[in-house]
Design a protein around this motif. Structure first.
Motif, PDB file in Angstrom:
ATOM      1  N   GLY A  44      81.179 135.616  29.297  1.00  0.00           N
ATOM      2  CA  GLY A  44      81.823 136.914  29.380  1.00  0.00           C
ATOM      3  C   GLY A  44      82.361 137.252  30.754  1.00  0.00           C
ATOM      4  O   GLY A  44      82.528 138.434  31.086  1.00  0.00           O
ATOM      5  N   ILE A  45      82.643 136.234  31.557  1.00  0.00           N
ATOM      6  CA  ILE A  45      83.178 136.466  32.896  1.00  0.00           C
ATOM      7  C   ILE A  45      84.634 136.004  32.959  1.00  0.00           C
ATOM      8  O   ILE A  45      85.111 135.282  32.088  1.00  0.00           O
ATOM      9  CB  ILE A  45      82.344 135.735  33.971  1.00  0.00           C
ATOM     10  N   LYS A  46      85.337 136.437  34.007  1.00  0.00           N
ATOM     11  CA  LYS A  46      86.739 136.066  34.180  1.00  0.00           C
ATOM     12  C   LYS A  46      86.824 134.664  34.771  1.00  0.00           C
ATOM     13  O   LYS A  46      86.218 134.384  35.810  1.00  0.00           O
ATOM     14  CB  LYS A  46      87.444 137.065  35.090  1.00  0.00           C
ATOM     15  N   VAL A  47      87.589 133.812  34.115  1.00  0.00           N
ATOM     16  CA  VAL A  47      87.648 132.396  34.475  1.00  0.00           C
ATOM     17  C   VAL A  47      89.076 132.025  34.861  1.00  0.00           C
ATOM     18  O   VAL A  47      90.038 132.452  34.210  1.00  0.00           O
ATOM     19  CB  VAL A  47      87.178 131.505  33.307  1.00  0.00           C
ATOM     20  N   GLY A  48      89.199 131.215  35.912  1.00  0.00           N
ATOM     21  CA  GLY A  48      90.491 130.684  36.316  1.00  0.00           C
ATOM     22  C   GLY A  48      90.419 129.179  36.479  1.00  0.00           C
ATOM     23  O   GLY A  48      89.373 128.638  36.870  1.00  0.00           O
ATOM     24  N   ILE A  49      91.506 128.492  36.161  1.00  0.00           N
ATOM     25  CA  ILE A  49      91.603 127.041  36.330  1.00  0.00           C
ATOM     26  C   ILE A  49      92.860 126.741  37.133  1.00  0.00           C
ATOM     27  O   ILE A  49      93.931 127.286  36.847  1.00  0.00           O
ATOM     28  CB  ILE A  49      91.681 126.315  34.973  1.00  0.00           C
ATOM     29  N   VAL A  50      92.728 125.876  38.128  1.00  0.00           N
ATOM     30  CA  VAL A  50      93.886 125.299  38.807  1.00  0.00           C
ATOM     31  C   VAL A  50      93.938 123.833  38.416  1.00  0.00           C
ATOM     32  O   VAL A  50      92.980 123.083  38.645  1.00  0.00           O
ATOM     33  CB  VAL A  50      93.795 125.442  40.336  1.00  0.00           C
ATOM     34  N   GLN A  97      98.182 115.259  42.271  1.00  0.00           N
ATOM     35  CA  GLN A  97      97.070 115.785  43.065  1.00  0.00           C
ATOM     36  C   GLN A  97      97.148 117.307  43.165  1.00  0.00           C
ATOM     37  O   GLN A  97      98.228 117.902  43.141  1.00  0.00           O
ATOM     38  CB  GLN A  97      97.095 115.180  44.476  1.00  0.00           C
ATOM     39  N   ILE A  98      95.978 117.925  43.282  1.00  0.00           N
ATOM     40  CA  ILE A  98      95.882 119.370  43.481  1.00  0.00           C
ATOM     41  C   ILE A  98      95.552 119.627  44.945  1.00  0.00           C
ATOM     42  O   ILE A  98      94.600 119.055  45.488  1.00  0.00           O
ATOM     43  CB  ILE A  98      94.787 119.975  42.586  1.00  0.00           C
ATOM     44  N   THR A  99      96.343 120.475  45.605  1.00  0.00           N
ATOM     45  CA  THR A  99      96.143 120.781  47.022  1.00  0.00           C
ATOM     46  C   THR A  99      95.816 122.260  47.197  1.00  0.00           C
ATOM     47  O   THR A  99      95.938 123.064  46.264  1.00  0.00           O
ATOM     48  CB  THR A  99      97.392 120.436  47.842  1.00  0.00           C
ATOM     49  N   LEU A 100      95.442 122.618  48.410  1.00  0.00           N
ATOM     50  CA  LEU A 100      95.064 124.008  48.687  1.00  0.00           C
ATOM     51  C   LEU A 100      96.222 124.968  48.421  1.00  0.00           C
ATOM     52  O   LEU A 100      96.007 126.098  47.974  1.00  0.00           O
ATOM     53  CB  LEU A 100      94.588 124.139  50.133  1.00  0.00           C
ATOM     54  N   THR A 101      97.439 124.535  48.655  1.00  0.00           N
ATOM     55  CA  THR A 101      98.593 125.417  48.433  1.00  0.00           C
ATOM     56  C   THR A 101      98.797 125.749  46.956  1.00  0.00           C
ATOM     57  O   THR A 101      99.525 126.693  46.634  1.00  0.00           O
ATOM     58  CB  THR A 101      99.880 124.780  48.997  1.00  0.00           C
ATOM     59  N   ASP A 102      98.169 124.999  46.072  1.00  0.00           N
ATOM     60  CA  ASP A 102      98.279 125.274  44.635  1.00  0.00           C
ATOM     61  C   ASP A 102      97.337 126.388  44.182  1.00  0.00           C
ATOM     62  O   ASP A 102      97.426 126.845  43.039  1.00  0.00           O
ATOM     63  CB  ASP A 102      97.971 124.011  43.821  1.00  0.00           C
ATOM     64  N   ILE A 103      96.423 126.819  45.053  1.00  0.00           N
ATOM     65  CA  ILE A 103      95.404 127.800  44.679  1.00  0.00           C
ATOM     66  C   ILE A 103      95.828 129.187  45.151  1.00  0.00           C
ATOM     67  O   ILE A 103      96.090 129.393  46.331  1.00  0.00           O
ATOM     68  CB  ILE A 103      94.044 127.421  45.302  1.00  0.00           C
ATOM     69  N   PRO A 104      95.935 130.155  44.245  1.00  0.00           N
ATOM     70  CA  PRO A 104      96.334 131.513  44.644  1.00  0.00           C
ATOM     71  C   PRO A 104      95.382 132.096  45.684  1.00  0.00           C
ATOM     72  O   PRO A 104      94.161 131.887  45.607  1.00  0.00           O
ATOM     73  CB  PRO A 104      96.265 132.308  43.339  1.00  0.00           C
ATOM     74  N   THR A 105      95.918 132.817  46.636  1.00  0.00           N
ATOM     75  CA  THR A 105      95.064 133.409  47.677  1.00  0.00           C
ATOM     76  C   THR A 105      94.064 134.386  47.074  1.00  0.00           C
ATOM     77  O   THR A 105      92.945 134.536  47.590  1.00  0.00           O
ATOM     78  CB  THR A 105      95.913 134.127  48.732  1.00  0.00           C
ATOM     79  N   ILE A 122      91.514 116.069  43.617  1.00  0.00           N
ATOM     80  CA  ILE A 122      91.351 117.230  44.485  1.00  0.00           C
ATOM     81  C   ILE A 122      91.480 116.791  45.936  1.00  0.00           C
ATOM     82  O   ILE A 122      90.732 115.930  46.408  1.00  0.00           O
ATOM     83  CB  ILE A 122      89.994 117.902  44.242  1.00  0.00           C
ATOM     84  N   SER A 123      92.414 117.402  46.661  1.00  0.00           N
ATOM     85  CA  SER A 123      92.644 116.994  48.045  1.00  0.00           C
ATOM     86  C   SER A 123      91.472 117.393  48.935  1.00  0.00           C
ATOM     87  O   SER A 123      90.711 118.322  48.636  1.00  0.00           O
ATOM     88  CB  SER A 123      93.948 117.584  48.579  1.00  0.00           C
ATOM     89  N   GLN A 124      91.348 116.697  50.041  1.00  0.00           N
ATOM     90  CA  GLN A 124      90.173 116.755  50.882  1.00  0.00           C
ATOM     91  C   GLN A 124      89.892 118.141  51.462  1.00  0.00           C
ATOM     92  O   GLN A 124      88.744 118.556  51.588  1.00  0.00           O
ATOM     93  CB  GLN A 124      90.310 115.741  52.025  1.00  0.00           C
ATOM     94  N   GLU A 125      90.941 118.893  51.806  1.00  0.00           N
ATOM     95  CA  GLU A 125      90.725 120.147  52.530  1.00  0.00           C
ATOM     96  C   GLU A 125      90.180 121.260  51.646  1.00  0.00           C
ATOM     97  O   GLU A 125      89.699 122.279  52.151  1.00  0.00           O
ATOM     98  CB  GLU A 125      92.037 120.610  53.186  1.00  0.00           C
TER      99      GLU A 125
END
Length: 287
Positions: A44-50, A97-105, A122-125
């Motif tokens: 019952g919680i809000k879930v997000g996927i990148v 690959q998924i990078t940090l810039t793909d994740i909403p602030t 998943i990228s290293q940073e």
């Protein structure tokens, strides 16, 4: 699924590829992101996927989950074959690959962040980019390599410390490391809580210099796919609420054991099942 709603804050953020899995019944949605996302939703919680996948991948089974989809020419595709000697796995495609810039602030302060790679995507940073979150890691995707024909094998993870030093919890299967107890020992010395799942034998939890074993109830196993991801998600969420790894393990063991009684993505718990197992744990019916 509402991609525009992805700008809204979430309680549980999962980073990793949503996959297509090849099964005797045809293609089914899979990957840690799918199993973890639906399990978290049942709480019952809000879930997000990148994630990264083809733009035309049908994600209707993940309705109710906010998804940031990075377009990729292929969707990660796996095939699992189970034998008496263990699982044989093939990878047919790997998405971008998924990078940090793909994740909403707006998602970078999510209470729980689940790093769930399935193919080193998943990228290293990323691991060091959530200082205010509880970080849970399911590292199986960093422990895999594959040859030109897609045959998957265990490999060393040279960057383990750079990820696990930022994690609060790691959950992995003993199968992920082909039974190598030296790897278990190494990881348990880096991450504060390490959980090693062992299929029908349950799990062991390493915490604060102690290790405890938790055995599941006996169930009629129909399909073990996704059980580890369901376990990990249940553990992370319960630990966030209680800060008690022992109780979290008891609870996650019940949820995961129940999941193997159904096939593929149908194994994720329902909200009623989550409430039932929480009641059993809180009432003390499970020792």
């Amino acid at each position: 699924m509402n991609e525009l709603a992805a700008i809204e804050p979430v309680d549980y953020l999962i980073i990793g590829h949503i996959t297509q899995d090849i099964t005797p019944s045809g293609l089914v949605i899979g990957g840690t992101a799918s199993y973890a996302g639906l399990t978290a939703k049942a709480f019952g919680i809000k879930v997000g996927i990148v994630t990264a996948c083809r733009s035309d991948l049908d994600l209707h089974q993940l309705d109710g989950i906010s998804i940031i989809r990075k377009n990729s020419p292929v969707t990660s595709t796996f095939e699992n074959i189970y034998t008496p000697a263990g699982r044989i796995q093939h990878v047919h495609h790997v998405a971008n690959q998924i990078t940090l810039t793909d994740i909403p602030t707006t998602w970078r302060n999510a209470p729980v962040v689940h790093l769930g790679p399935i193919a080193r995507e998943i990228s290293q940073e990323i691991a060091s980019s959530f200082p205010n979150s509880l970080i849970g890691v399911t590292p199986q995707g960093w422990l895999r390599e594959w040859d030109e024909e897609g045959n998957v094998a265990f490999c060393n993870w040279p960057d383990a410390e750079s990820v696990l030093t930022h994690a609060n919890i790691a959950v992995m299967s003993i199968e992920d490391v082909r039974g190598d107890e030296e790897v278990v020992s190494e990881f348990s010395s880096i991450v504060p809580i390490l959980v090693v799942t062992e299929g029908a034998r349950g799990c062991r939890v390493y915490w604060n210099g102690d290790v405890r074993n938790f055995r599941p109830p006996q169930e009629n196993e129909v399909d073990p796919v996704g059980a580890g991801d369901i376990f990990a998600t249940s553990f992370f969420i319960r630990y966030k609420a209680t800060r008690d790894p022992w109780e979290s393990a008891r609870f996650a063991t019940l949820v995961a054991a129940n999941s193997v009684t159904r096939k593929t993505i149908e194994g994720v718990p329902s909200p009623d099942e989550v409430r039932h197992f929480l009641t059993e744990i809180i009432s003390g019916k499970i020792p």
